[in-house]
Design a protein around this motif. Structure first.
Motif, mmCIF file in Angstrom:
data_model
loop_
_atom_site.group_PDB
_atom_site.id
_atom_site.type_symbol
_atom_site.label_atom_id
_atom_site.label_comp_id
_atom_site.label_asym_id
_atom_site.label_seq_id
_atom_site.Cartn_x
_atom_site.Cartn_y
_atom_site.Cartn_z
ATOM 1 N N ILE A 184 42.011 -6.269 99.221
ATOM 2 C CA ILE A 184 42.767 -7.221 100.050
ATOM 3 C C ILE A 184 44.067 -7.555 99.551
ATOM 4 C CG2 ILE A 184 42.216 -9.732 100.786
ATOM 5 C CD1 ILE A 184 39.231 -9.212 100.636
ATOM 6 N N GLY A 185 45.003 -7.501 100.324
ATOM 7 C CA GLY A 185 46.223 -7.879 100.079
ATOM 8 C C GLY A 185 46.420 -9.332 100.061
ATOM 9 N N ALA A 247 39.020 -15.278 98.814
ATOM 10 C CA ALA A 247 38.741 -13.809 99.295
ATOM 11 C C ALA A 247 37.697 -13.065 98.562
ATOM 12 C CB ALA A 247 39.930 -13.093 99.456
ATOM 13 N N ALA A 248 37.718 -13.130 97.172
ATOM 14 C CA ALA A 248 37.005 -12.301 96.368
ATOM 15 C C ALA A 248 36.490 -12.621 94.954
ATOM 16 C CB ALA A 248 37.470 -11.015 96.542
ATOM 17 N N ARG A 265 38.602 -5.887 95.947
ATOM 18 C CA ARG A 265 39.592 -5.902 95.220
ATOM 19 C C ARG A 265 40.696 -6.622 95.572
ATOM 20 N NH1 ARG A 265 40.773 -0.257 92.703
ATOM 21 N NH2 ARG A 265 40.287 0.016 94.880
ATOM 22 N N ILE A 266 41.563 -7.238 94.668
ATOM 23 C CA ILE A 266 42.802 -8.044 95.344
ATOM 24 C C ILE A 266 43.999 -7.642 94.787
ATOM 25 C CG2 ILE A 266 43.904 -10.301 94.933
ATOM 26 C CD1 ILE A 266 41.593 -10.617 96.857
ATOM 27 N N GLN A 267 45.006 -7.533 95.690
ATOM 28 C CA GLN A 267 46.416 -6.910 95.218
ATOM 29 C C GLN A 267 47.330 -7.973 95.642
ATOM 30 O OE1 GLN A 267 48.501 -3.875 97.633
ATOM 31 N NE2 GLN A 267 48.234 -2.774 95.635
ATOM 32 N N VAL A 307 43.179 -5.147 104.301
ATOM 33 C CA VAL A 307 43.473 -6.329 104.984
ATOM 34 C C VAL A 307 44.462 -7.067 104.177
ATOM 35 C CG1 VAL A 307 42.591 -8.798 105.665
ATOM 36 C CG2 VAL A 307 41.001 -6.795 105.686
ATOM 37 N N VAL A 308 45.571 -7.795 104.728
ATOM 38 C CA VAL A 308 46.680 -8.301 104.149
ATOM 39 C C VAL A 308 46.649 -10.048 104.699
ATOM 40 C CG1 VAL A 308 49.088 -8.668 103.902
ATOM 41 C CG2 VAL A 308 47.956 -6.530 103.927
#
Length: 313
Positions: A184-185, A247-248, A265-267, A307-308
């Motif tokens: 997930i961005g 989100a996470a 995971r997160i970016q 997903v962003v």
């Protein structure tokens, strides 16, 4: 190219992850008083520094010191310089300089002085009158990080306070999907160290192109750490981590909150800095890079997001 930019700009208020009422806890305190004092009194000779800190909260600021120019194909650099010099003579554009190229191929032109809305319109008209220019538009400064600000101090250390996820019965879908294998961005203020998020991050990028907003002493770099968006009299909101937690966040770990997609995971793409501000061109580049699209001067994203999330005010 302009159509792509316009669609991204028009969508600044859309959040592609919709969940309310929950957040990762934030670190205590903001920057030191000496740092605040130094950054609250920036150089005011011209440019974005003249806006000061803490002013102009809203969707976009009325003034900007940058213009996006889309030149026609195969226009040489010398011709571009001539076009800008002509605009400088006939408008309030001051000492124009092309500082970089956006992900959609537009030239980011910096002015030494801020331009009012009327001066922006005048400059755009002068540039678009040149036959080598396909289009021009103001590179506005968006002011975000307001959407998830609570009316009072949040208390998000227990699932019982996460009314939004409870209302939409999120636990009922975890038997079907938890975000496993999904990146997930988060295009926002950047990342912090937090027990509900540590170990969940994949490498991100800092897209803030000017030191005034970035507060880290340089421009774009591979370190998207949130430096705080505080202004005098207002502490930082740590909005990027707020969104990432919704989100996470780690779930069933006896602390913090539950993430909506706990195995994702997160970016982080850092696109907002001081006062929650960021140039629209930097925000657009950050979203494009998050999705795996190429951006000039930025390494390829080896972990593109499925997903962003872009949740600006």
């Amino acid at each position: 190219m302009r159509a792509v930019r316009t669609r991204i700009t028009a969508g600044l208020s859309l959040a592609m992850i919709a969940a309310a009422g929950s957040s990762a806890a934030v670190p205590l305190g903001a920057a030191s008083s000496s740092e605040q004092a130094a950054q609250a009194r920036p150089d005011t000779d011209g440019g974005v520094e003249s806006l000061g800190r803490g002013a102009g909260q809203g969707r976009v600021l009325p003034e900007t010191d940058r213009i996006l120019v889309s030149f026609k194909d195969r226009v040489p650099t010398a011709t571009k310089d001539t076009v800008l010099q002509g605009a400088e003579r006939n408008t309030e554009l001051a000492d124009p300089d092309i500082v970089r190229t956006t992900g959609t191929g537009e030239s980011v032109v910096k002015s030494a002085e801020m331009l009012t809305p009327a001066e922006q319109r005048e400059t755009v008209a002068a540039l678009e009158a040149d036959p080598t220019v396909a289009s021009a538009e103001p590179n506005q400064i968006a002011v975000g990080a307001l959407a998830a600000t609570p009316a009072r101090n949040p208390n998000d250390t227990n699932w019982n306070y996460q009314w939004g996820p409870r209302d939409i019965a999120v636990p009922g879908v975890w038997s079907q999907a938890t975000g496993q294998g999904i990146v997930i961005g988060v295009a926002d203020t950047g990342e912090i160290s937090h027990p509900d998020l540590n170990g969940k991050l994949v490498p991100g990028y800092d897209f803030l192109s000017d030191t005034y907003h970035s507060r880290d002493g340089d421009g774009r770099d591979p370190h998207p750490q949130d430096q705080g968006d505080w202004s005098p009299g207002r502490p930082s909101r740590w909005h990027g981590s707020h969104v990432a937690g919704i989100a996470a966040a780690h779930t069933n770990n006896r602390q913090g909150i539950a993430g909506m997609a706990p195995d994702a995971r997160i970016q982080h793409a850092r696109v907002l800095g001081a006062d929650g501000r960021g140039y629209v061109s930097d925000i657009a580049d950050g979203v494009m890079w998050s999705a795996g699209l190429p951006v000039p001067g930025v390494p390829a994203n080896m972990n593109p997001a499925k997903v962003v999330n872009l949740s600006e005010a």
